[in-house]
Enzyme design. Sequence first.
Site, PDB file in Angstrom:
ATOM      1  N   ASN A 119       0.837  -1.194   0.000  1.00 25.37           N
ATOM      2  CA  ASN A 119       0.000   0.000   0.000  1.00 25.37           C
ATOM      3  C   ASN A 119       0.875   1.248   0.000  1.00 25.37           C
ATOM      4  O   ASN A 119       2.017   1.219   0.454  1.00 25.37           O
ATOM      5  CB  ASN A 119      -0.952   0.015   1.205  1.00 25.37           C
ATOM      6  N   ALA A 120       0.323   2.343  -0.523  1.00 25.04           N
ATOM      7  CA  ALA A 120       0.960   3.649  -0.378  1.00 25.04           C
ATOM      8  C   ALA A 120       0.485   4.229   0.947  1.00 25.04           C
ATOM      9  O   ALA A 120      -0.649   3.979   1.359  1.00 25.04           O
ATOM     10  CB  ALA A 120       0.548   4.556  -1.530  1.00 25.04           C
ATOM     11  N   THR A 121       1.346   4.978   1.619  1.00 28.20           N
ATOM     12  CA  THR A 121       0.928   5.635   2.856  1.00 28.20           C
ATOM     13  C   THR A 121       0.888   7.136   2.605  1.00 28.20           C
ATOM     14  O   THR A 121       1.858   7.713   2.122  1.00 28.20           O
ATOM     15  CB  THR A 121       1.899   5.305   4.001  1.00 28.20           C
ATOM     16  N   LYS A 146      -3.261   4.030   2.179  1.00 30.87           N
ATOM     17  CA  LYS A 146      -3.587   4.178   3.600  1.00 30.87           C
ATOM     18  C   LYS A 146      -3.388   5.626   3.997  1.00 30.87           C
ATOM     19  O   LYS A 146      -2.305   6.186   3.814  1.00 30.87           O
ATOM     20  CB  LYS A 146      -2.686   3.269   4.433  1.00 30.87           C
ATOM     21  N   LYS A 148      -3.187   8.464   6.896  1.00 37.58           N
ATOM     22  CA  LYS A 148      -3.028   8.712   8.325  1.00 37.58           C
ATOM     23  C   LYS A 148      -4.077   9.737   8.739  1.00 37.58           C
ATOM     24  O   LYS A 148      -4.189  10.790   8.106  1.00 37.58           O
ATOM     25  CB  LYS A 148      -1.631   9.252   8.614  1.00 37.58           C
ATOM     26  N   ASP A 177      -5.572   4.966   9.101  1.00 39.63           N
ATOM     27  CA  ASP A 177      -4.872   4.595  10.331  1.00 39.63           C
ATOM     28  C   ASP A 177      -4.985   5.768  11.285  1.00 39.63           C
ATOM     29  O   ASP A 177      -4.446   6.841  11.024  1.00 39.63           O
ATOM     30  CB  ASP A 177      -3.402   4.287  10.028  1.00 39.63           C
ATOM     31  N   ASN A 179      -4.046   5.650  14.491  1.00 41.56           N
ATOM     32  CA  ASN A 179      -3.028   5.539  15.546  1.00 41.56           C
ATOM     33  C   ASN A 179      -3.593   5.827  16.943  1.00 41.56           C
ATOM     34  O   ASN A 179      -2.944   6.482  17.765  1.00 41.56           O
ATOM     35  CB  ASN A 179      -1.826   6.458  15.254  1.00 41.56           C
ATOM     36  N   GLU A 203      -7.399   1.267  10.953  1.00 45.28           N
ATOM     37  CA  GLU A 203      -6.345   0.745  11.806  1.00 45.28           C
ATOM     38  C   GLU A 203      -6.329   1.524  13.106  1.00 45.28           C
ATOM     39  O   GLU A 203      -6.318   2.753  13.086  1.00 45.28           O
ATOM     40  CB  GLU A 203      -5.017   0.919  11.050  1.00 45.28           C
ATOM     41  N   ASP A 227      -2.747  -2.535  15.640  1.00 47.18           N
ATOM     42  CA  ASP A 227      -1.310  -2.400  15.435  1.00 47.18           C
ATOM     43  C   ASP A 227      -0.684  -2.144  16.819  1.00 47.18           C
ATOM     44  O   ASP A 227      -0.148  -3.065  17.445  1.00 47.18           O
ATOM     45  CB  ASP A 227      -1.088  -1.221  14.454  1.00 47.18           C
ATOM     46  N   LYS A 250       4.604  -6.472  12.803  1.00 47.24           N
ATOM     47  CA  LYS A 250       5.925  -5.867  12.619  1.00 47.24           C
ATOM     48  C   LYS A 250       6.951  -6.874  13.124  1.00 47.24           C
ATOM     49  O   LYS A 250       7.119  -7.021  14.342  1.00 47.24           O
ATOM     50  CB  LYS A 250       6.022  -4.575  13.432  1.00 47.24           C
TER      51      LYS A 250
HETATM   52 MG   LIG Z   1      -0.435   1.589  12.233  1.00 49.60          MG
END
Ligand SMILES: [Mg+2]
Length: 344
Positions: A119-121, A146, A148, A177, A179, A203, A227, A250
């Site tokens: 994926n591109a972020t 994705k 942010k 995402d 976070n 996410e 995550d 990860k």
């Molecule tokens: Mg994440």
Amino acid sequence: MDFRPFELDLEEPFTTAQGTITSRDGFLIRVEHEGVIGVGEATPLPGWTESYEDCREALEAAESAASEGSGAALEAVEETAAARHGVSLAIADLYATRAARPLYQYLGDASRVARVPVNATVGDADPDSTAQAVRRAVDRGFRSCKLKVGSRSFDDDLERVQRARSAAGEEVELRVDANGAWTFDEAVRAIDELAEHDVSIVEQPLPGGALEGHAELRGRGVRIALDEGILEHGVDAICSAEAADVLVLKPMALGGLDVAREIVAWISELGIEPLVTTTIDGVVARTAAVHLAAAIPDVRPCGLATGDLLADDLGRDPVFIEKGAAVVPQAKGLGIDDIWGATE
Ligand SMILES: [Mg+2]
């Protein structure tokens, strides 16, 4: 076994829960047996793994223990995820090299995998810039983006998602995402809107500590990925609480490719989907993550296009990102040229 430190500058400072970092500091590890060499990387990310100092101490212990065999070396790094990642990777690279197979075939089955989707972020930016970044990624061939979210106002983020969907067209997968930035009520509201724009995955909508909350957010039209939550609770508790549809793995934070492989096997049986990403690592660990993803049948787009975040690297990158996919190295082992000699 031996190891040596390295420091890689980041293109942009990166903020973690533990503070802002400007470089990734870690260790390159080498093992040798009967003339065959394996390399590994331990790049601790405080908050996600042990500290740099603890990593170094663990690697020193592994170096001393290595004369008794690889089992003893691994035992010395059992409690330190990044150090264990580095030592176990060097051993796996050595075995795969000796077997004359690419690492992913040594990890999984023998079938050939040419590419893994990535994926591109798209980082935080105003709605216009977000739409442009999505457009650029789609033009470069990415089929999954994705975004942010969570750094600006809630309504701004929703506008960004709407603009991203228009820019991406209907066919491209969109994820977000957060976070851990949202409250439960915000997340409920967000998910209703995200579902309308056909966002497939959100996410970490709630902070890493929230298990029940995430469980309650499932089934509302957007799949829930955890995550940071893995760090907080471990995979076991997340599975018991049925708190996730997707887990972001990860390898550096989990203690190595072998540990990640076990988790993949286990969660796949429960119907939880694995995604692979890095902790912004050097080329050795990034390439290892590509091999891990290649060993997962039909893996969905992974967060493996992270090399651009580093201003310098340990050596030549054998992985090309092309049309939204990482081209998997087919040479034996990791498929990285003599990196130990190159960085000496
Ligand atoms: Mg994440």
